[in-house]
Motif scaffolding. Structure first.
Motif, PDB file in Angstrom:
ATOM      1  N   LEU A  17       0.833  -1.202   0.000  1.00 37.10           N
ATOM      2  CA  LEU A  17       0.000   0.000   0.000  1.00 37.10           C
ATOM      3  C   LEU A  17       0.865   1.248   0.000  1.00 37.10           C
ATOM      4  O   LEU A  17       0.602   2.209  -0.715  1.00 37.10           O
ATOM      5  CB  LEU A  17      -0.947   0.009   1.207  1.00 37.10           C
ATOM      6  N   GLN A  29      -7.142   0.112  10.034  1.00 32.23           N
ATOM      7  CA  GLN A  29      -7.926  -0.572   9.011  1.00 32.23           C
ATOM      8  C   GLN A  29      -8.983   0.391   8.486  1.00 32.23           C
ATOM      9  O   GLN A  29      -9.908   0.746   9.199  1.00 32.23           O
ATOM     10  CB  GLN A  29      -8.603  -1.820   9.604  1.00 32.23           C
ATOM     11  N   LEU A  30      -8.829   0.809   7.236  1.00 34.71           N
ATOM     12  CA  LEU A  30      -9.790   1.731   6.629  1.00 34.71           C
ATOM     13  C   LEU A  30     -10.943   0.962   6.008  1.00 34.71           C
ATOM     14  O   LEU A  30     -10.752  -0.110   5.436  1.00 34.71           O
ATOM     15  CB  LEU A  30      -9.099   2.573   5.556  1.00 34.71           C
ATOM     16  N   GLN A  66     -13.696   4.853   3.318  1.00 34.43           N
ATOM     17  CA  GLN A  66     -12.513   5.640   3.677  1.00 34.43           C
ATOM     18  C   GLN A  66     -11.405   5.469   2.637  1.00 34.43           C
ATOM     19  O   GLN A  66     -10.708   6.429   2.318  1.00 34.43           O
ATOM     20  CB  GLN A  66     -12.007   5.240   5.060  1.00 34.43           C
ATOM     21  N   LYS A  67     -11.248   4.256   2.107  1.00 36.61           N
ATOM     22  CA  LYS A  67     -10.239   4.029   1.074  1.00 36.61           C
ATOM     23  C   LYS A  67     -10.565   4.831  -0.185  1.00 36.61           C
ATOM     24  O   LYS A  67      -9.678   5.421  -0.794  1.00 36.61           O
ATOM     25  CB  LYS A  67     -10.139   2.538   0.737  1.00 36.61           C
ATOM     26  N   ARG A  68     -11.854   4.851  -0.569  1.00 38.26           N
ATOM     27  CA  ARG A  68     -12.260   5.648  -1.729  1.00 38.26           C
ATOM     28  C   ARG A  68     -11.969   7.118  -1.494  1.00 38.26           C
ATOM     29  O   ARG A  68     -11.461   7.806  -2.370  1.00 38.26           O
ATOM     30  CB  ARG A  68     -13.748   5.452  -2.026  1.00 38.26           C
ATOM     31  N   TRP A 103      -8.165   7.742  -1.879  1.00 37.20           N
ATOM     32  CA  TRP A 103      -7.704   7.767  -3.265  1.00 37.20           C
ATOM     33  C   TRP A 103      -8.242   8.993  -4.009  1.00 37.20           C
ATOM     34  O   TRP A 103      -7.549   9.554  -4.857  1.00 37.20           O
ATOM     35  CB  TRP A 103      -8.067   6.468  -3.989  1.00 37.20           C
TER      36      TRP A 103
END
Length: 103
Positions: free
Chosen positions: A47, A85-86, A90-92, A95
């Motif tokens: 990552l 841990q997202l 949250q990951k979207r 990015w």
């Protein structure tokens, strides 16, 4: 929101604190943000490499914070994430911030 839009909607536009103002007024005192203890967070190697490649950065600093935020200057990236841990949302958001910082 633009001041004209705020006036039409009958709301008062908010002003950023001078420390965060992207266009500071000449002669205005510049306040220093309060120091906060940064807690370093370790991401997986893959990552971390993906983020560096996407941001064209050679160095990445990751710390714990309240919300996701992203800055990248002179190939040094700084990432603040709320937890180790997202979630998918949250990951979207992460990015999207990285890609919007590219343009």
């Amino acid at each position: 929101m633009h001041a004209t839009q705020a006036q039409l909607l009958g709301v008062m536009p908010l002003k950023l604190k001078s420390a965060f103002d992207p266009n500071p007024q000449p002669g205005a005192p510049v306040s220093q943000p309060a120091e906060q203890a940064d807690v370093a967070v370790t991401l997986s190697t893959q990552l971390q490499q993906d983020i560096c490649a996407a941001a064209n950065a050679s160095e990445l600093t990751v710390v714990a914070g309240d919300t996701i935020s992203w800055t990248c200057h002179a190939q040094q990236a700084h990432l603040v994430i709320p937890e180790m841990q997202l979630s998918a949302t949250q990951k979207r958001a992460l990015w999207q911030q990285i890609w919007s910082g590219q343009s």
